[in-house]
Write an enzyme that holds these catalytic residues in place. Sequence first.
Site, PDB file in Angstrom:
ATOM      1  N   ASP A   1     -25.447  53.644  37.503  1.00 52.43           N
ATOM      2  CA  ASP A   1     -25.038  54.605  36.334  1.00 52.43           C
ATOM      3  C   ASP A   1     -25.228  53.697  35.188  1.00 52.43           C
ATOM      4  OD1 ASP A   1     -24.621  56.384  38.195  1.00 52.43           O
ATOM      5  OD2 ASP A   1     -22.383  55.549  38.321  1.00 52.43           O
TER       6      ASP A   1
ATOM      7  N   LYS B   1     -30.444  54.660  33.849  1.00 51.40           N
ATOM      8  CA  LYS B   1     -31.913  54.344  34.314  1.00 51.40           C
ATOM      9  C   LYS B   1     -32.695  55.654  33.901  1.00 51.40           C
ATOM     10  CE  LYS B   1     -30.244  53.458  38.552  1.00 51.40           C
ATOM     11  NZ  LYS B   1     -28.794  53.395  38.234  1.00 51.40           N
TER      12      LYS B   1
ATOM     13  N   LYS C   1     -32.545  57.976  31.874  1.00 51.70           N
ATOM     14  CA  LYS C   1     -32.647  58.160  30.473  1.00 51.70           C
ATOM     15  C   LYS C   1     -33.993  57.305  30.189  1.00 51.70           C
ATOM     16  CE  LYS C   1     -31.136  57.169  25.718  1.00 51.70           C
ATOM     17  NZ  LYS C   1     -30.041  56.557  25.108  1.00 51.70           N
TER      18      LYS C   1
ATOM     19  N   GLY D   1     -27.327  59.818  40.792  1.00 52.76           N
ATOM     20  CA  GLY D   1     -27.121  60.923  39.826  1.00 52.76           C
ATOM     21  C   GLY D   1     -27.524  60.441  38.369  1.00 52.76           C
ATOM     22  N   HIS D   2     -28.942  60.682  38.141  1.00 49.37           N
ATOM     23  CA  HIS D   2     -29.417  60.444  36.944  1.00 49.37           C
ATOM     24  C   HIS D   2     -29.376  61.437  35.946  1.00 49.37           C
ATOM     25  CE1 HIS D   2     -31.867  57.262  39.357  1.00 49.37           C
ATOM     26  NE2 HIS D   2     -30.571  56.928  39.619  1.00 49.37           N
ATOM     27  N   THR D   3     -28.958  61.293  34.737  1.00 50.52           N
ATOM     28  CA  THR D   3     -28.722  62.366  33.687  1.00 50.52           C
ATOM     29  C   THR D   3     -29.473  62.058  32.734  1.00 50.52           C
ATOM     30  OG1 THR D   3     -26.249  62.165  34.338  1.00 50.52           O
ATOM     31  CG2 THR D   3     -26.759  63.564  32.395  1.00 50.52           C
TER      32      THR D   3
ATOM     33  N   GLN E   1     -29.430  53.518  42.262  1.00 46.67           N
ATOM     34  CA  GLN E   1     -28.327  52.574  42.428  1.00 46.67           C
ATOM     35  C   GLN E   1     -28.577  51.402  41.640  1.00 46.67           C
ATOM     36  OE1 GLN E   1     -29.631  54.201  45.915  1.00 46.67           O
ATOM     37  NE2 GLN E   1     -28.511  55.667  44.754  1.00 46.67           N
TER      38      GLN E   1
ATOM     39  N   GLY F   1     -29.868  51.482  23.645  1.00 44.20           N
ATOM     40  CA  GLY F   1     -29.245  52.880  23.436  1.00 44.20           C
ATOM     41  C   GLY F   1     -28.139  52.888  22.756  1.00 44.20           C
TER      42      GLY F   1
HETATM   43  P1  GDP Z   1     -28.332  56.182  35.923  1.00 45.06           P
HETATM   44  O1  GDP Z   1     -27.386  56.652  37.378  1.00 45.06           O
HETATM   45  O2  GDP Z   1     -28.519  54.869  35.817  1.00 45.06           O
HETATM   46  O3  GDP Z   1     -29.444  57.173  35.631  1.00 45.06           O
HETATM   47  O4  GDP Z   1     -26.974  56.637  34.975  1.00 45.06           O
HETATM   48  P2  GDP Z   1     -26.343  58.073  34.885  1.00 45.06           P
HETATM   49  O5  GDP Z   1     -26.837  59.104  34.416  1.00 45.06           O
HETATM   50  O6  GDP Z   1     -25.373  58.101  36.284  1.00 45.06           O
HETATM   51  O7  GDP Z   1     -25.051  57.550  33.764  1.00 45.06           O
HETATM   52  C1  GDP Z   1     -25.482  57.259  32.549  1.00 45.06           C
HETATM   53  C2  GDP Z   1     -24.759  58.187  31.583  1.00 45.06           C
HETATM   54  O8  GDP Z   1     -24.888  57.578  30.361  1.00 45.06           O
HETATM   55  C3  GDP Z   1     -25.463  59.546  31.435  1.00 45.06           C
HETATM   56  O9  GDP Z   1     -24.521  60.442  31.191  1.00 45.06           O
HETATM   57  C4  GDP Z   1     -26.411  59.238  30.401  1.00 45.06           C
HETATM   58  O10 GDP Z   1     -26.751  60.483  29.639  1.00 45.06           O
HETATM   59  C5  GDP Z   1     -25.700  58.352  29.654  1.00 45.06           C
HETATM   60  N1  GDP Z   1     -26.241  57.626  28.666  1.00 45.06           N
HETATM   61  C6  GDP Z   1     -27.328  56.613  28.604  1.00 45.06           C
HETATM   62  N2  GDP Z   1     -27.581  55.935  27.839  1.00 45.06           N
HETATM   63  C7  GDP Z   1     -26.543  56.002  26.940  1.00 45.06           C
HETATM   64  C8  GDP Z   1     -26.346  55.553  25.436  1.00 45.06           C
HETATM   65  O11 GDP Z   1     -27.252  54.574  25.088  1.00 45.06           O
HETATM   66  N3  GDP Z   1     -25.297  56.189  24.866  1.00 45.06           N
HETATM   67  C9  GDP Z   1     -24.627  56.872  25.460  1.00 45.06           C
HETATM   68  N4  GDP Z   1     -23.344  57.526  24.793  1.00 45.06           N
HETATM   69  N5  GDP Z   1     -24.870  57.655  26.720  1.00 45.06           N
HETATM   70  C10 GDP Z   1     -25.691  57.109  27.438  1.00 45.06           C
HETATM   71  P1  IMO Z   2     -27.219  55.850  40.498  1.00 45.16           P
HETATM   72  O1  IMO Z   2     -28.752  55.724  41.143  1.00 45.16           O
HETATM   73  C1  IMO Z   2     -23.387  54.299  41.286  1.00 45.16           C
HETATM   74  C2  IMO Z   2     -22.050  53.555  45.485  1.00 45.16           C
HETATM   75  C3  IMO Z   2     -20.882  54.433  45.996  1.00 45.16           C
HETATM   76  C4  IMO Z   2     -20.373  53.678  46.980  1.00 45.16           C
HETATM   77  C5  IMO Z   2     -21.417  52.835  47.632  1.00 45.16           C
HETATM   78  C6  IMO Z   2     -22.022  53.391  48.778  1.00 45.16           C
HETATM   79  O2  IMO Z   2     -26.737  57.108  39.861  1.00 45.16           O
HETATM   80  O3  IMO Z   2     -27.032  54.684  39.795  1.00 45.16           O
HETATM   81  P2  IMO Z   2     -23.515  55.503  49.226  1.00 45.16           P
HETATM   82  O4  IMO Z   2     -22.866  57.054  49.271  1.00 45.16           O
HETATM   83  O5  IMO Z   2     -24.812  55.001  48.863  1.00 45.16           O
HETATM   84  O6  IMO Z   2     -23.269  55.024  50.863  1.00 45.16           O
HETATM   85  O7  IMO Z   2     -22.044  54.789  48.631  1.00 45.16           O
HETATM   86  O8  IMO Z   2     -22.522  52.863  46.482  1.00 45.16           O
HETATM   87  N1  IMO Z   2     -23.190  54.344  44.725  1.00 45.16           N
HETATM   88  C7  IMO Z   2     -23.453  54.371  43.424  1.00 45.16           C
HETATM   89  N2  IMO Z   2     -22.700  54.041  42.470  1.00 45.16           N
HETATM   90  N3  IMO Z   2     -24.481  54.842  40.920  1.00 45.16           N
HETATM   91  C8  IMO Z   2     -25.337  55.154  42.160  1.00 45.16           C
HETATM   92  O9  IMO Z   2     -26.392  55.761  41.935  1.00 45.16           O
HETATM   93  C9  IMO Z   2     -24.746  55.087  43.212  1.00 45.16           C
HETATM   94  N4  IMO Z   2     -25.283  55.489  44.625  1.00 45.16           N
HETATM   95  C10 IMO Z   2     -24.336  54.824  45.587  1.00 45.16           C
HETATM   96  O10 IMO Z   2     -20.124  54.905  44.817  1.00 45.16           O
HETATM   97  O11 IMO Z   2     -19.557  52.590  46.274  1.00 45.16           O
HETATM   98 MG    MG Z   3     -25.945  57.502  38.013  1.00 42.43          MG
END
Ligand code: GDP
Ligand code: IMO
Ligand code: MG
Length: 424
Positions: free
Chosen positions: A12, A15, A17, A39-41, A223, A412
């Site tokens: 999280d 990535k 973005k 979960g990529h937002t 991850q 960012g």
């Molecule tokens: P990922 O799994 O690595 O793709 O990250 P996620 O999408 O799960 O979580 C990152 C969150 O932070 C998302 O809601 C993005 O929209 C948000 N985000 C990414 N870069 C920035 C930033 O520079 N500033 C802020 N405020 N939010 C960001």
């Molecule tokens: P992105 O791509 C954050 C964590 C789970 C748990 C562990 C094992 O959005 O960064 P799993 O369901 O994979 O067997 O869970 O890994 N986990 C993540 N944490 N971002 C993720 O993906 C994750 N994918 C799995 O919360 O601790």
């Molecule tokens: Mg994520």
Amino acid sequence: MASIIIGSQWGDEGKGKLVDILSQDYDIVARCQGGANAGHTIVVDGKKIALHLIPSGILNERATCVLGNGLVIHLPTFFKEVEGLKQKGIKYENRLFVSDRAHLVFDVHQICDQLKEAELSNGASNDSIGTTKKGIGPAYSSKASRGGLRVCDLFHFDIFKKNLTRLVENKRKRFGNFEYNIEEELKRYEGYAEQIRPFVIDSVYFMNQAFKDGKKVLIEGAQSTMLDLDFGTYPYVTSSASSVGGACTGLGIAPNKIVNQIGVVKAYTTRVGAGPFPTELHGDEAEALRKEGGEYGTTTGRPRRIGWLDVVVLRYTGLINDFTELNLTKLDVLSNTPEIKIGVDYKYNGEVLKSFPASLEVLAQCEVVYETFKGWNTNLANCKSFDELPVEAKVYINRIEELTGRRVKWIGVGQDRSSMIIKP
Ligand code: GDP
Ligand code: IMO
Ligand code: MG
């Protein structure tokens, strides 16, 4: 040639973005591991899109998106996401492909994920991993124990039927007689077989042909390195190779094709699920950052655990991936924090450790050494260049570069696609 975007912490980092932004310059965007646990937002003009299986390059219609052989794919989730694209008017026909060698996640894997977690939490101590319950561990276990089913098996349905029945029988031997209607599942998958056919390719040939044709490939890590099965805080990890090595095994490409390894670093640290977190914060300080950063899981909605930036982690994940550059994300979230800390070393028995320890017992006894920084107390929303950042933010970034020995190229400063500074 390929570039890869990899998480440097516990997931999280943001990535999705960066993949969305960079994909404008690439022909192919490929996922190589994981599944719908990701979960990529992405936020474009205030509109949010969350992707779990489909690569974040899908918003750029020029890019072809590939789900590689290293993924574990839950087809109902895949089709739900495709439906979401359709509703948003995003064209995916002939530009979204799935490897014939990718493994399938069945509902039975998700059930076993839950049963295993319940088993682990049902003792004197709660030892559950805190998985996303998406069936990831059980599906990779089926793959490793050679009892899994792959996308290509859907097109030989007699064998598919025999092997899924055997898989379910094995799971029942292990977990007892849980509710699962194999006949209904088989009927559903007979339908999916036809539905998935136009998406299926021999991705190994496809990717290597793309290199031959001079195409540019962007690999989207899911991850993160600290959740990698080998390098993460085992057993509190996911079940795939979520560092640079996973790109080769998960796409069937040679290491010399990957020329840039981009590490994504959140300006502080978060973690969802259980497991060690040396720089973790609690109470009001954690809650303030959680609120400011919207730190709730994209996949599960769980509140993310919050902590200071940990450079011991970054140096370790930097070794594994040899990051050529970093994207520091969510710097804006620290804007109201008067005093910011960075964990710079771990001390064990009074000695500074050379690197991140393997043993969680050792890790639990480590003391984190911190450096403290003055906050900037300035909204970063209007900062479009490095020069425009407040001096305290520049000091923070420069120190991260010094401590990690890696260059920060992107910063960012907001959720939107447009909120990304390129550092000269
Ligand atoms: P990922 O799994 O690595 O793709 O990250 P996620 O999408 O799960 O979580 C990152 C969150 O932070 C998302 O809601 C993005 O929209 C948000 N985000 C990414 N870069 C920035 C930033 O520079 N500033 C802020 N405020 N939010 C960001
Ligand atoms: P992105 O791509 C954050 C964590 C789970 C748990 C562990 C094992 O959005 O960064 P799993 O369901 O994979 O067997 O869970 O890994 N986990 C993540 N944490 N971002 C993720 O993906 C994750 N994918 C799995 O919360 O601790
Ligand atoms: Mg994520």
